[in-house]
Design a protein around this motif. Structure first.
Motif, short mmCIF file in Angstrom:
data_model
loop_
_atom_site.label_atom_id
_atom_site.label_comp_id
_atom_site.label_asym_id
_atom_site.label_seq_id
_atom_site.Cartn_x
_atom_site.Cartn_y
_atom_site.Cartn_z
N TYR A 7 0.83 -1.19 0.00
CA TYR A 7 0.00 0.00 0.00
C TYR A 7 0.87 1.24 0.00
CZ TYR A 7 -3.34 -3.42 1.82
OH TYR A 7 -4.14 -4.51 1.99
N TRP A 9 0.32 5.58 -0.72
CA TRP A 9 -0.52 6.73 -1.09
C TRP A 9 0.37 7.94 -1.34
CZ3 TRP A 9 -1.91 3.20 2.62
CH2 TRP A 9 -3.18 2.63 2.53
N LYS A 26 -11.44 -7.57 6.14
CA LYS A 26 -10.98 -6.84 7.33
C LYS A 26 -11.83 -5.59 7.54
CE LYS A 26 -7.33 -4.25 6.41
NZ LYS A 26 -5.92 -3.97 6.06
N ASP A 56 -6.71 4.61 15.39
CA ASP A 56 -6.26 3.78 14.28
C ASP A 56 -4.76 4.01 14.18
OD1 ASP A 56 -5.77 2.50 11.90
OD2 ASP A 56 -7.42 3.42 10.79
N PHE A 58 -2.27 2.57 12.56
CA PHE A 58 -1.57 2.38 11.27
C PHE A 58 -2.60 2.69 10.18
CE2 PHE A 58 0.26 -0.17 14.56
CZ PHE A 58 1.62 -0.19 14.34
N GLY A 60 -2.99 4.48 7.31
CA GLY A 60 -2.93 4.53 5.84
C GLY A 60 -3.53 5.82 5.30
N SER A 74 -9.70 2.13 6.62
CA SER A 74 -10.16 1.92 8.00
C SER A 74 -10.57 3.22 8.70
CB SER A 74 -9.06 1.23 8.81
OG SER A 74 -7.83 1.92 8.70
N ILE A 105 -2.97 7.60 13.25
CA ILE A 105 -1.50 7.70 13.24
C ILE A 105 -0.94 6.89 12.07
CG2 ILE A 105 0.61 7.22 14.57
CD1 ILE A 105 -1.27 7.18 17.09
N ASP A 106 0.04 7.48 11.39
CA ASP A 106 0.79 6.74 10.36
C ASP A 106 2.18 7.36 10.29
OD1 ASP A 106 -0.28 4.85 7.73
OD2 ASP A 106 1.71 5.78 7.62
N ASN A 107 3.20 6.55 10.08
CA ASN A 107 4.56 7.10 10.09
C ASN A 107 4.97 7.66 8.73
OD1 ASN A 107 4.98 4.79 8.66
ND2 ASN A 107 6.63 3.99 9.95
N HIS A 111 1.08 9.45 3.48
CA HIS A 111 -0.15 8.75 3.84
C HIS A 111 -1.06 9.62 4.71
CE1 HIS A 111 1.83 4.53 3.13
NE2 HIS A 111 1.97 5.35 2.10
N ASN A 138 3.77 9.83 12.74
CA ASN A 138 4.85 9.32 13.62
C ASN A 138 4.73 7.80 13.69
OD1 ASN A 138 7.00 9.25 15.35
ND2 ASN A 138 6.03 10.47 16.98
N PHE A 140 3.79 4.61 15.46
CA PHE A 140 2.73 4.38 16.45
C PHE A 140 3.31 4.11 17.84
CE2 PHE A 140 0.36 1.06 18.78
CZ PHE A 140 -0.71 1.83 19.20
N PHE A 161 -7.53 0.09 16.71
CA PHE A 161 -7.38 -0.75 15.52
C PHE A 161 -5.92 -0.68 15.10
CE2 PHE A 161 -7.80 -1.32 10.78
CZ PHE A 161 -8.02 -2.68 10.86
C1 LIG Z 1 -1.74 -2.05 6.08
S1 LIG Z 1 -1.52 -0.32 5.94
C2 LIG Z 1 -2.89 0.29 6.83
C3 LIG Z 1 -4.17 0.24 6.14
C4 LIG Z 1 -5.29 0.87 6.87
N1 LIG Z 1 -5.37 0.43 8.26
C5 LIG Z 1 -6.60 0.53 6.21
O1 LIG Z 1 -7.17 -0.51 6.52
O2 LIG Z 1 -7.06 1.31 5.37
C6 LIG Z 1 -0.27 -0.04 7.10
C7 LIG Z 1 0.07 1.43 7.32
O3 LIG Z 1 0.89 1.52 8.46
C8 LIG Z 1 1.88 2.50 8.24
N2 LIG Z 1 2.99 2.16 9.14
C9 LIG Z 1 3.95 1.22 8.99
N3 LIG Z 1 4.72 1.15 10.09
C10 LIG Z 1 4.24 2.08 10.95
C11 LIG Z 1 4.59 2.47 12.26
N4 LIG Z 1 5.60 1.92 12.91
N5 LIG Z 1 3.84 3.40 12.87
C12 LIG Z 1 2.80 3.98 12.24
N6 LIG Z 1 2.44 3.66 10.99
C13 LIG Z 1 3.13 2.71 10.35
C14 LIG Z 1 2.19 2.43 6.77
O4 LIG Z 1 2.69 3.66 6.29
C15 LIG Z 1 0.82 2.07 6.18
O5 LIG Z 1 0.15 3.23 5.78
#
Ligand SMILES: C[S@@+](CC[C@H](N)C(=O)[O-])C[C@H]1O[C@@H](n2cnc3c(N)ncnc32)[C@H](O)[C@@H]1O
Length: 460
Positions: A7, A9, A26, A56, A58, A60, A74, A105-107, A111, A138, A140, A161
């Motif tokens: 994934y 964006w 999911k 949430d 992670f 995205g 999500s 939150i997303d790092n 995204h 950041n 998570f 989540f």
């Molecule tokens: C599987 S995708 C999430 C999809 C989203 N939950 C959805 O269902 O629409 C995983 C996301 O986690 C982010 N990510 C990866 N490692 C991370 C971290 N340590 N902390 C926060 N975000 C992280 C990625 O950039 C990615 O956008």
């Protein structure tokens, strides 16, 4: 520990990933659960909680491509479903308006920028303006303490989540969240990634297992020669790990299948409250499209894209056959326990002792017991009297039919009066007293390790 990124964006929303069909499972489970969670938590008493926080971790970029259409991710689904659930509650309690906050939150800054854009497009800008929704760029894990503190200050209920690319959610993370109380977690457990690591068990993974508090888990994997046993072993060890090391009372899974035999990941639901588990089971039963009898002992309930497509892209409810199979297995399991308890067992105890070993919901428990009562295998006693009610209450006593509980004064006469047993029935009943219930040989996997009762022990 992360797998290849599927994934991605872009901040301007021009690059949006395609949604794989198995990932839709999911989202469907998540959105249905959130709606039900709101309805149950906010609807059950006159006032209801004042504050709820949804995280949430992670999140995205908010939206996916689905052929010519778009498919919400999500974060957007969480807001939509909270609104929908709340509307339902407000039909009955128009005065009720809890303070509900979201933290996404997303790092990856691309995204989070894309998510902000998509939230605005979806008409949710006011959440951002009012501060009810915060978007944070950041890691998570670096934000976890802040999130926990926010929830401690706000009090109320919380839902996390956690949907990383890989195996980022250690039991220690779960332990901290669950210790807040009134909090629960739905996480993706990347089984395919774990299996790759497990089958190697190389030295370089030792640190990972140690940090994951998993040194003592998955150790007998090599002994699971049969494919089905192996799958079930992996699932049960995952549950056991989160239950024991995460200090979680209730843990449950839903398999997201990549193809006919392979689990891509499990959705694992963790909570300290049996009602939360019950709400999750109702949700999962709705979205299960695996055949119960074949798959249950191996994967539990789950979602497989083959069936999804065969049913014209609409999820179908579990078939009647699946429900029948579930009730049959449940009746056997419950009768074993009822027959072991000379003085009977309350409905609540029966339910709590078994609810983590089968996917049945409370209405199915009632159906199974009522069927047993019709067959005169059991009696149900409420406030010292036989009851024929179809709605079984928590402190109703379930007792095998051959026993007259002498310790309840005057009960014998009542039994005879209510039952009006003719002579044929009497013979039948006498036969039943000597009838030894034989359990169908169950999958060893129906017993989930870490729980006190092993229902596979036959007593003959
Ligand atoms: C599987 S995708 C999430 C999809 C989203 N939950 C959805 O269902 O629409 C995983 C996301 O986690 C982010 N990510 C990866 N490692 C991370 C971290 N340590 N902390 C926060 N975000 C992280 C990625 O950039 C990615 O956008």
């Amino acid at each position: 520990m992360s797998r290849k990124k599927k994934y991605s964006w872009s901040a301007d929303g021009k690059e949006i990933p395609d949604i794989p069909a198995y990932a839709k499972g999911k989202h469907l489970v998540l959105q249905e659960y959130i709606k039900n969670w709101i309805e149950v938590i906010c609807g059950h008493c006159v006032f209801g909680p004042e504050k709820l926080t949804l995280i949430d971790g992670f999140c995205g970029g908010g939206v996916y491509r689905d052929g010519e259409q778009y498919w919400d991710g999500s974060a957007i689904r969480m807001i939509r479903m909270v609104e929908e659930g709340l509307l339902k509650v407000q039909e009955r309690k128009p005065w009720y308006n809890p303070d509900i906050n979201f933290i996404f939150i997303d790092n990856n800054i691309e995204h989070t920028a894309c998510l902000e854009l998509q939230l605005k497009k979806a008409g949710f800008e006011h959440y951002l303006v009012s501060g009810k929704c915060q978007i944070i760029t950041n890691n998570f894990l670096n934000e976890l303490d802040k999130c926990l503190n926010i929830i401690r200050v706000r009090r109320g209920y919380s839902f996390f989540f956690l949907d990383p690319f890989g195996l980022d959610i250690q039991p220690a993370v779960v332990r901290e969240i669950i210790s807040l109380g009134r909090s629960e977690v739905l996480l993706t457990h990347m089984l395919s990634g774990l299996v790759r690591i497990l089958t190697r068990r190389e030295d370089r993974y030792k640190k990972f297992f140690h940090e994951f508090e998993a040194d003592e888990y998955y150790t007998d994997l090599a002994e699971q020669k049969d494919f089905r046993n192996r799958q079930a072993y992996l699932r049960n060890q995952g549950l056991l790990l989160y239950r024991q090391e995460g200090n979680v009372k209730y843990a449950w899974t839903f398999a997201i299948m990549k193809n006919i035999k392979t689990v891509e990941y499990y959705l694992i639901h963790l909570s300290s409250n049996s009602t939360a588990l019950e709400v999750m089971k109702r949700t999962l039963f709705k979205y299960n499209n695996l055949e119960y009898q074949y798959h249950y002992g191996v994967y539990g309930l789950g979602f497989r894209e083959l069936e999804y497509y065969e049913h014209n892209l609409s999820i179908y409810n579990i078939s009647q056959q699946n429900l029948n199979d579930c009730i049959d297995d449940l009746a056997e399991q419950l009768m074993q326990l009822v027959y072991e308890e000379e003085d009977g067992i309350t409905f609540e105890k029966l339910y709590l002792q078994t609810t983590q070993t089968n996917p049945a919901t409370i209405p199915l428990y009632m159906q199974a017991l009522i069927q047993q009562r019709l067959e005169q295998d059991i009696k149900i006693i409420r406030q010292k009297k036989l009851t024929q009610s179809r709605n079984i209450k928590n402190d109703d006593l379930i007792i095998k039919s051959r026993d007259t509980p002498l310790w309840i004064p005057g009960l014998t006469n009542r039994f005879e009066k209510v039952n009006k047993i003719d002579s044929d029935q009497k013979i039948n009943r006498e036969n039943q007293t000597t009838k030894k219930r034989r359990l169908k040989p169950q999958e060893t996997t129906l017993w989930i390790p870490g729980l006190s009762a092993d229902f596979n022990n036959e007593d003959d």
